[in-house]
Design an enzyme around this catalytic site. Structure first.
Site, PDB file in Angstrom:
ATOM      1  N   CYS A  94      14.877 -10.501  -1.834  1.00  0.00           N
ATOM      2  CA  CYS A  94      15.453 -10.231  -3.147  1.00  0.00           C
ATOM      3  C   CYS A  94      14.410  -9.564  -4.016  1.00  0.00           C
ATOM      4  O   CYS A  94      13.800 -10.187  -4.889  1.00  0.00           O
ATOM      5  CB  CYS A  94      15.945 -11.520  -3.769  1.00  0.00           C
ATOM      6  SG  CYS A  94      17.291 -12.202  -2.817  1.00  0.00           S
ATOM      7  N   GLU A  95      14.209  -8.297  -3.772  1.00  0.00           N
ATOM      8  CA  GLU A  95      13.090  -7.548  -4.350  1.00  0.00           C
ATOM      9  C   GLU A  95      13.385  -6.078  -4.076  1.00  0.00           C
ATOM     10  O   GLU A  95      13.459  -5.680  -2.912  1.00  0.00           O
ATOM     11  CB  GLU A  95      11.830  -7.999  -3.606  1.00  0.00           C
ATOM     12  CG  GLU A  95      10.527  -7.451  -4.064  1.00  0.00           C
ATOM     13  CD  GLU A  95      10.042  -8.188  -5.297  1.00  0.00           C
ATOM     14  OE1 GLU A  95       9.715  -7.483  -6.247  1.00  0.00           O
ATOM     15  OE2 GLU A  95      10.005  -9.427  -5.297  1.00  0.00           O
ATOM     16  N   TYR A 150       0.801  -1.230   0.000  1.00  0.00           N
ATOM     17  CA  TYR A 150       0.000   0.000   0.000  1.00  0.00           C
ATOM     18  C   TYR A 150       0.831   1.276   0.000  1.00  0.00           C
ATOM     19  O   TYR A 150       0.267   2.367   0.091  1.00  0.00           O
ATOM     20  CB  TYR A 150      -0.854   0.079   1.280  1.00  0.00           C
ATOM     21  CG  TYR A 150      -1.755  -1.075   1.589  1.00  0.00           C
ATOM     22  CD1 TYR A 150      -2.753  -1.465   0.697  1.00  0.00           C
ATOM     23  CD2 TYR A 150      -1.649  -1.738   2.802  1.00  0.00           C
ATOM     24  CE1 TYR A 150      -3.604  -2.506   1.012  1.00  0.00           C
ATOM     25  CE2 TYR A 150      -2.499  -2.785   3.125  1.00  0.00           C
ATOM     26  CZ  TYR A 150      -3.475  -3.160   2.218  1.00  0.00           C
ATOM     27  OH  TYR A 150      -4.313  -4.182   2.536  1.00  0.00           O
TER      28      TYR A 150
END
Ligand SMILES: *Cc1c(COP(=O)(O)O)cnc(C)c1O
Length: 436
Positions: A362-363, A335
């Site tokens: 891992c992002e 959000y």
């Protein structure tokens, strides 16, 4: 001791105190990441919603929306404080039963209740099913006549009100997956199916207009819309609702920008709105039910992390990485939710820099806080993120095969583990080999 951050104290060592316990001791004993709940605050939040009903002698129910955080421990506290509970799945229903809730005080929600969920609810004897759609009426028809049982029910309606909040979590507008529309006659059609139903005792209507709402206007408008419809049902079919359920969505403070009303102000406004409307259409005063979730547990929760790597990109940004992230708090990634945090072991040190807090998934989107003001940070410092008590643990995932953190309750200087930290063996518990 000083009450500085989000009304938590700091002790003489400059350590954050939660429920009279030094946060750094909790980190040592239970490891990090760690969810910590200040149970005195949970209790106070419950009382702030319950008291106006008692003081004004208005019949009501405060049903904790357990999707915000469901566990046996928290539901025991909620039940001790005299609240009811909302569940939306077999898992939440089972947790409520395990926590010792009287089934009569359990309400079942959901926009796609399965036959087996409804069957479990009927057999358990839940106090209320909030009916969402025509398919559900068919399923209930079938199951109740098969089991020869009766249930209490409310009709969930969408009053067509857009609450002033993030549209991902807005549910009261007309274009919604939830409930029967008032404007196009679907709510009335549902009412006609249920008014004289042999197995379904229609107790009234329900609406939920959104989440993290900071004013009372939306709730009052929704109440007026509901009564506009009820006055027609009353005139045409002499219907008198026993219950008006106005949902949850009461806002809490995540950051200084958030300025919610006191919990009792929401309740008082709702009581007045329902009294006015009941008088106007000349029906007896119904019971008022509300369903706070976030505002029961949100500001009572703190997540503690250990800071690991620190990366400085000169003239661009400084990053610190913590040992959790979107796997224990999805809201920033989902959000764009904002949080405040401090160093729990340097809680009195003045801020000297802006730092962004990254999770360890891992992002690239796994960022917890952008541009947080902090004092000098070293690897090994403890970061305490405030107001993580709602939709944190309950939305936690196993992404990157992280194990879910532990949950600890603190109250009056005592601490107690209420959800164990998962191990990596837990993470593969349901895996089966394909070869061999
Ligand atoms: C989510 C939900 C609530 C609770 O919302 P909060 O914002 O956590 O207070 C209440 N009622 C219904 C029907 C909900 O879906």
């Amino acid at each position: 001791m000083l009450y500085t951050h989000h009304n938590y104290k700091v002790n003489e060592h400059g350590h954050l105190m939660i429920g009279e316990v030094d946060a750094t001791l909790l980190a040592k004993k239970y490891e990090t990441p760690l969810y910590i709940y200040d149970i005195e605050r949970v209790r106070q939040n419950c009382r702030d919603f319950m008291d106006p009903f008692k003081e004004q002698q208005v019949k009501g129910r405060v049903a904790y929306a357990s999707k915000a955080f469901s566990s046996i421990g928290i539901l025991q506290v909620i039940q001790q404080e005299g609240l009811s509970v909302d569940v939306v799945s077999k898992g939440e229903l089972y947790t409520a039963i395990k926590a010792g809730f009287d089934p009569e005080r359990i309400h079942l929600h959901g926009n796609n209740k399965s036959e087996s969920e409804l069957e479990m609810a009927i057999k358990t004897g839940v106090g209320c099913i909030v009916i969402d759609n025509f398919y559900e009426i068919e399923l209930l028809d079938k199951l109740l006549s098969q089991f020869k049982k009766k249930v209490n029910a409310l009709i969930r309606v969408t009053p067509g009100i857009e609450s002033d909040t993030h549209h991902y979590i807005m549910t009261g507008n007309e274009d919604s997956k939830f409930g029967f529309n008032l404007q196009n006659g679907q709510a009335k059609a549902a009412f006609l199916k249920l008014q004289h139903h042999p197995y379904i005792n229609l107790k009234g209507v329900h609406c939920h207009i959104g989440s993290q709402i900071f004013e009372t206007e939306g709730f009052i408008l929704a109440t007026n819309r509901l009564f506009n419809e009820l006055s027609k049902w009353h005139k045409m079919y002499q219907y008198e609702p026993e219950v008006i359920n106005l949902g949850g969505g009461f806002g809490i403070q995540y950051t200084k920008e958030d300025q919610p009303l006191h919990r009792s102000q929401y309740v008082n406004a709702l009581i007045k709105a329902v009294e006015d409307q009941a008088n106007k259409i000349q029906i007896p005063m119904p019971e008022i039910w509300i369903e706070p979730g976030r505002s029961i547990v949100g500001d009572a929760g703190i997540t503690l992390y250990t800071i690991g790597s620190i990366k400085n990109i000169p003239h661009i940004r400084k990053y610190i990485s913590v040992d959790g992230g979107m796997t224990d708090n999805l809201r920033p990634a989902l959000y764009g939710a904002k949080y405040e945090a401090i160093l729990a072991n340097k809680a009195n040190s003045p801020a000297s820099q802006k730092i962004s807090v990254a999770g360890k998934c891992c992002e690239s989107g796994d960022m917890l806080i952008w541009d947080l003001s902090l004092p000098h940070v070293e690897s090994g410092d403890l970061l305490a993120v405030f107001s993580t008590g709602a939709y944190g643990y309950s939305m936690a995932s196993h992404y990157n095969r992280f194990s879910k953190p532990a949950v600890v309750f603190v109250e009056n200087g005592r601490h107690r583990l209420v959800i164990k930290r998962e191990t990596y063996q837990d993470v593969v518990r349901n895996d089966l080999p394909y070869i061999g």
